[in-house]
Design a protein around this motif. Sequence first.
Motif, PDB file in Angstrom:
ATOM      1  N   ALA A 102       0.848  -1.204   0.000  1.00  0.00           N
ATOM      2  CA  ALA A 102       0.000   0.000   0.000  1.00  0.00           C
ATOM      3  C   ALA A 102       0.878   1.248   0.000  1.00  0.00           C
ATOM      4  O   ALA A 102       0.589   2.227  -0.692  1.00  0.00           O
ATOM      5  CB  ALA A 102      -0.925  -0.013   1.215  1.00  0.00           C
ATOM      6  N   GLU A 103       1.963   1.199   0.748  1.00  0.00           N
ATOM      7  CA  GLU A 103       2.869   2.352   0.795  1.00  0.00           C
ATOM      8  C   GLU A 103       3.555   2.584  -0.545  1.00  0.00           C
ATOM      9  O   GLU A 103       3.726   3.718  -0.990  1.00  0.00           O
ATOM     10  CB  GLU A 103       3.929   2.142   1.885  1.00  0.00           C
ATOM     11  N   VAL A 104       3.939   1.482  -1.182  1.00  0.00           N
ATOM     12  CA  VAL A 104       4.584   1.609  -2.494  1.00  0.00           C
ATOM     13  C   VAL A 104       3.621   2.271  -3.478  1.00  0.00           C
ATOM     14  O   VAL A 104       3.983   3.215  -4.189  1.00  0.00           O
ATOM     15  CB  VAL A 104       5.038   0.231  -3.021  1.00  0.00           C
ATOM     16  N   LEU A 125       1.095 -16.446   3.889  1.00  0.00           N
ATOM     17  CA  LEU A 125       0.887 -15.026   3.636  1.00  0.00           C
ATOM     18  C   LEU A 125      -0.153 -14.931   2.547  1.00  0.00           C
ATOM     19  O   LEU A 125      -0.132 -15.720   1.604  1.00  0.00           O
ATOM     20  CB  LEU A 125       2.216 -14.438   3.181  1.00  0.00           C
ATOM     21  N   ASP A 126      -1.056 -14.019   2.668  1.00  0.00           N
ATOM     22  CA  ASP A 126      -2.138 -13.937   1.694  1.00  0.00           C
ATOM     23  C   ASP A 126      -2.698 -12.529   1.736  1.00  0.00           C
ATOM     24  O   ASP A 126      -3.387 -12.153   2.671  1.00  0.00           O
ATOM     25  CB  ASP A 126      -3.216 -14.963   2.074  1.00  0.00           C
ATOM     26  N   ILE A 127      -2.352 -11.740   0.737  1.00  0.00           N
ATOM     27  CA  ILE A 127      -2.811 -10.356   0.760  1.00  0.00           C
ATOM     28  C   ILE A 127      -3.323  -9.923  -0.602  1.00  0.00           C
ATOM     29  O   ILE A 127      -2.977 -10.501  -1.627  1.00  0.00           O
ATOM     30  CB  ILE A 127      -1.690  -9.387   1.182  1.00  0.00           C
ATOM     31  N   PHE A 128      -4.123  -8.894  -0.569  1.00  0.00           N
ATOM     32  CA  PHE A 128      -4.651  -8.277  -1.783  1.00  0.00           C
ATOM     33  C   PHE A 128      -4.634  -6.777  -1.543  1.00  0.00           C
ATOM     34  O   PHE A 128      -5.207  -6.297  -0.576  1.00  0.00           O
ATOM     35  CB  PHE A 128      -6.089  -8.760  -2.020  1.00  0.00           C
ATOM     36  N   VAL A 129      -3.956  -6.043  -2.406  1.00  0.00           N
ATOM     37  CA  VAL A 129      -3.912  -4.595  -2.251  1.00  0.00           C
ATOM     38  C   VAL A 129      -4.356  -3.962  -3.557  1.00  0.00           C
ATOM     39  O   VAL A 129      -3.762  -4.220  -4.599  1.00  0.00           O
ATOM     40  CB  VAL A 129      -2.492  -4.095  -1.907  1.00  0.00           C
ATOM     41  N   GLY A 130      -5.405  -3.179  -3.506  1.00  0.00           N
ATOM     42  CA  GLY A 130      -5.889  -2.499  -4.707  1.00  0.00           C
ATOM     43  C   GLY A 130      -5.408  -1.061  -4.747  1.00  0.00           C
ATOM     44  O   GLY A 130      -5.162  -0.466  -3.689  1.00  0.00           O
ATOM     45  N   ASN A 131      -5.280  -0.516  -5.932  1.00  0.00           N
ATOM     46  CA  ASN A 131      -4.905   0.897  -6.033  1.00  0.00           C
ATOM     47  C   ASN A 131      -5.999   1.762  -5.420  1.00  0.00           C
ATOM     48  O   ASN A 131      -5.724   2.728  -4.735  1.00  0.00           O
ATOM     49  CB  ASN A 131      -4.678   1.272  -7.503  1.00  0.00           C
ATOM     50  N   THR A 132      -7.230   1.373  -5.658  1.00  0.00           N
ATOM     51  CA  THR A 132      -8.340   1.946  -4.917  1.00  0.00           C
ATOM     52  C   THR A 132      -8.670   0.944  -3.822  1.00  0.00           C
ATOM     53  O   THR A 132      -8.875  -0.221  -4.116  1.00  0.00           O
ATOM     54  CB  THR A 132      -9.573   2.137  -5.818  1.00  0.00           C
ATOM     55  N   THR A 133      -8.656   1.383  -2.580  1.00  0.00           N
ATOM     56  CA  THR A 133      -8.865   0.448  -1.482  1.00  0.00           C
ATOM     57  C   THR A 133     -10.276  -0.115  -1.537  1.00  0.00           C
ATOM     58  O   THR A 133     -11.243   0.636  -1.584  1.00  0.00           O
ATOM     59  CB  THR A 133      -8.628   1.156  -0.141  1.00  0.00           C
TER      60      THR A 133
END
Lengths: 1053, 364
Positions: free
Chosen positions: A974-976, B5-13
Amino acid sequence: MPGKLKVKIVAGRHLPVMDRASDLTDAFVEVKFGNTTFKTDVYLKSLNPQWNSEWFKFEVDDEDLQDEPLQITVLDHDTYSANDAIGKVYIDIDPLLYSEAATVISGWFPIYDTIHGIRGEINVVVKVDLFNDLNRFRQSSCGVKFFCTTSIPKCYRAVIIHGFVEELVVNEDPEYQWIDRIRTPRASNEARQRLISLMSGELQRKIGLKVLEMRGNAVVGYLQCFDLEGESGLVVRAIGTACTLDKLSSPAAFLPACSSPSKEMKESPLVHPPSHGCRSTHNSPIHTATGSRLTQNFSVSVPTLIYTGMGSGSAGKEGGPFKALLRQQTQSALEQRGGSPHRFCRRREFPFFTLTAFPPGFLVHVGGVVSARSVKLLDRIHNPDEPETRDAWWAEIRQEIKSHAKALGCHAVVGYSESTSICEEVCILSASGTAAVLNPRFLQDGTMEGCLEQRLEENLPAGCGFCHIPYDELNMPFPAHLTYCYNCRKQKVPDVLFTTIDLPIDATVIGKGCLIQARLCRLKKKAQAEANATAISNLLPFMEYEVHTQLMNKLKLKGMNALFGLRIQITVGENMLMGLASATGVYLAALPTPGGIQIAGKTPNDGSYEQHISHMQKKINDTIAKNKELYEISPPDISEEIIGSPIPEPRQRSRLLRSQSESSDEVTELDLSHGKKDAFVLEIDDTDAMEDVHSLLTDVPPPSGFYSCNTEIMPGINNWTSEIQMFTSVRVIRLSSLNLTNQALNKNFNDLCENLLKSLYFKLRSMIPCCLCHVNFTVSLPEDELIQVTVTAVAITFDKNQALQTAKTHVEKSLQRASTDNEELLQFPLELCSDSLPSHPFPPAKEHLESASSNSGIPAAQRATSVDYSSFADRCSSWIELIKLKAQTIRRGSIKTTVTVEKASPMGEGNFRNRSTPPCANSTVGVVKMTPLSFIPGAKITKYLGIINMFFIRETTSLREEGGVSGFLHAFIAEVFAMVRAHVAALGGNAVVSYIMKQCVFMENPNKNQAQCLINVSGDAVVFVRESELEVVSTQQPTTNCPPSCAGGEVTT
Amino acid sequence: MTSELDIFVGNTTLIDEDVYRLWLDGYSVSDAVALRVRSGILEQTGATAAVLQSDTMDHYRTFHMLERLLHAPPKLLHQLIFQIPPSRQALLIERYYAFDEAFVREVLGKKLSKGTKKDLDDISTKTGITLKSCRRQFDNFKRVFKVVEEMRGSLVDNIQQHFLLSDRLARDYAAIVFFANNRFETGKKKLQYLSFGDFAYCAELMIQNWTLGAVGEAPTHPDSQVDDMDVDLDKEFLQDLKELKMLVADKDLLDLHKSLVCTALRGKLGVFSEMEANFKNLSRGLVNVAAKLTHNKDVRDLFVDLVEKFVEPCRSDHWPLSDVRLFLNQYSASVHSLDGFRHQALWDRYMGTLRGCLLRLYHD
């Protein structure tokens, strides 16, 4: 002294509390460039300091300007002890060095610390004054533009495409220097970040020099990678395609180059000669390790595979890689006999292109995928200034690629890329691309003149030309099943086509495409050095072969006949090798209908076994039928005789036949007898084969409303709406070490990928109907029993109603696509010339425009309304506005800062006064879109601001407190994203296109409560304007001539 | 095979409203997953439990990271880490600061201190609201209280500016802060029938009329440190209220008052005789409440007193609400006709508010 860099530190906000006693911070800032450092005053006791500094001026060589990053450090002043660092901001000032990009960098940057992450923000303004004697300085290459985008950037025209540029620089990795034992992790991380920043600056400058030498002015498809070789050092390497680009400013310059594809075709003097063939083979020439190299630079060259479709019915029966090897040998023999029809006449060493999409008419024929791998043992780089070893390694591989392309009758390789996988001291170098024949008109004069001579004066059939084989039918280096093109009936085409490029715009496709993946694991004994490298290189050909077989099976199972965007990644770990191939399968109308898959048992006498086999067969047939329905594959029904006929039918007759079949809406039923004829036979002779068949059937199609592909656009969908969501997802699984068999491993890996996809579909369900585009999987093996998969992709919504509309005949569709493409190309100049040249004859374009809009059916306004929040939320946002307004008028301090942000943001009011409530006007933080694609649906890119290339390290010694590994990495990614967005916004942009996360190296040590992660991302910062807003601008200001550069200029001033 | 580890990061949260609600309600990840399964989401989407687990974890992690920012909502607007559309930001804030009726009734008027926080266990058991959710709500009250307690200007505006809440919610918080500051007793058994809305209504009236801020610029001593104008009751006003005592102490005045009210209401009131019989008691009750407000202790018992001295007697005589309104209107208005009474303005300031409160408090 060719440049003056000016920096102003305005303010900070949300700083962390550095003084526990007062709960405040005494912050000041150090600004460093090269060896010069300036400091601001200390702003006492505030978490929102207002430094408002003077302009710090650095007088520097432009060489330094290119290499060095601007380094801004925020510190907490301490009277009695050393000042504590709060964090840093590195700013790449390269975008300021070319005239057309950004003119100022101004905005809020997150203050980043490698241990604590983001700690507040700082507002900085950076400017560069360049003096006009640039040309004297040959060490610098200011002015050369860089693009990550692997196609000609949207607002440019390619005058000449010069070709391949590559460079690499090496250094010692600070992490492995002796000093690392005594310095803090923070110091070590920062040294690394700084070094890599410096190295990539240097690399870019050197590439730029090469481009200038070639008389180009830009690098397109720029791909820069880091090899963390551990003890032996750090390699930063880059490849790209040198071009001479023209900014599209006048329609006159624009039109002749690449207007409508069809027109281009007509003008084109190029047709492939009938002697050309097409090729589809999985072909592996083995170069055995040369003894001489074993001493110092151990090196094993690995069998290279040339992919195309496998000859019909061949794989199973011919079986085994040994056959493939044999085939390869015959191939090389053929090659020597003079298989290549072309006389090579090249000035460039490697006729490679990193582009994956091309101007219409550029790509003449596609041969097939060529790839080469080699296993190397790493040794310490003794002299960083002479990176000859690494250079030689890559040169070797490229040479091999070139010879493979040649064997396919092609003079060029497109969609070219290089990668490495490193484990301890073993390194696999890989390169792959698509052999192709190109239209020499675009290339540097005389580069490929040899081919030109051979061309006949005949028209290229639209939509199928690239499928026609470029190689000699009689001297095919591998067995392929050729037929006459199903589109033009004149030239030969292979039965299956594999490529690494995007689907050409003018290609005729039936139905939709889908993501196809082959996944494979192979256990390997732990070994040291040479033994290890040998073991790996022995395994590689088998893996390549199996990956290819899997791809072929899955492709047939989908009822498709071509793969685009193929990317095969082989990852090496301590005790295993992983292979992951991703591609987008489509049904090309020009290629023959794929046969089914037929299963053959080994023991025909056993009754129950027979039954089992026939059961399996039925399941497979059902799946194929289901897939055909799912992906709307209903190819025109062509009678047997025509297919079988060796004589090309008269053109008219075939056309007649085709139009008949097209008009019928019936879905062709799966014809088993037909399937028998050229079915793909899978022989089940052991449990392994059984597993393979089972795994074929385990792949679940995405839920309805979802499509996925790894190419730029999804074939068969062209009615994108404007909502996009880029994301990165990372998963790591731990294998239980007990039952590590190949099968178990395969299953685990398969499940991992499938579950990941399922999760994505679930998470993005609110966007249905949507398509995951540019799905990019990366596999790494960070430890013995860990598998890490990283996925980056973008989900784009599309209009369902229109999707139905497009599901008519493929001809209509391709027409529509061509016209929308025209719209894309033409709309811009149209607007530009609307008043300056009011009488400019432009009928075809207008027609296209109209037809496009009528075809697309849906009014623009409707398309624009993408995000639909609940009424509640709407109300919320409106009063939140009110409150903010109030707050601003009350607290004067905050007003100033918000104003600066808006100034920096291109979305700020001033630019397009007529636009309908811009989304970010609601927020003080401008929205920055990110996408791995080269375009933004429903919008026009008006300006490229420069390349974004960032490298971050994050480390923690309190892993549990930060939410474990997931919490740690989630926050870091998220920071990147935030830092990328901030840099783009500061450049005056509102989007990053061609975004890619090139590396995500994650290491953990839960016992010590520690973890570290390195991330490298890149992309192109751009300014885009929604098409609906463009229309408003053009209609409401019909009398003012407003070139795009001017509009862009407003943005940044 | 275990997922490390299991993550999902969107540009729009990505914000899932349903999961957000579960998180706010204080459910653990496993409980939330179970609840989501029960909602039938698996059948709708064809997802597996594992997918749901991973999705829920992701959202919880995101919310956990957002929570720090939600503590100071303007930060959420200015931060760069999570790209969230403004309407979503508003939704996040609004939901985070929303509270349960059952919970707020337990804490309303209590000191927002550590001591009360320790009682949250009991409140949780009593109300069935998870302890986690109770803590969040309590901390929200306390946080808002701390920020606006010492602040000049309108309480509601201050809350809106610093917490970006909707008008409705900001008013509720103003009531909570006002009650907490003045420590009004709301927990007594006889007050149980009252809802938070009743109290919030009264609080608003009192803030508008009985605080320093209500007077305007605090004109008497502009340079004094009267910071919390909306939060504290106007001490001077409370002192002055003693003057009203003569309305019941002076026998003539009381009789005159009664006769004025009775004359006016004769024939109009269904419960006229009850009113006539009770007039003196009621009037004494109302005026004595006013006179006692100089003592903090009595201020705290304001609502208890109002219910005891007015609401309950009327209710036992089955006064309809319309009669109560008629009576109170006439009761307040008639004072203007009392020639011997000089504190008309004071009476209006007191009775105007009290009338509104009483009418709101008068129900079953």
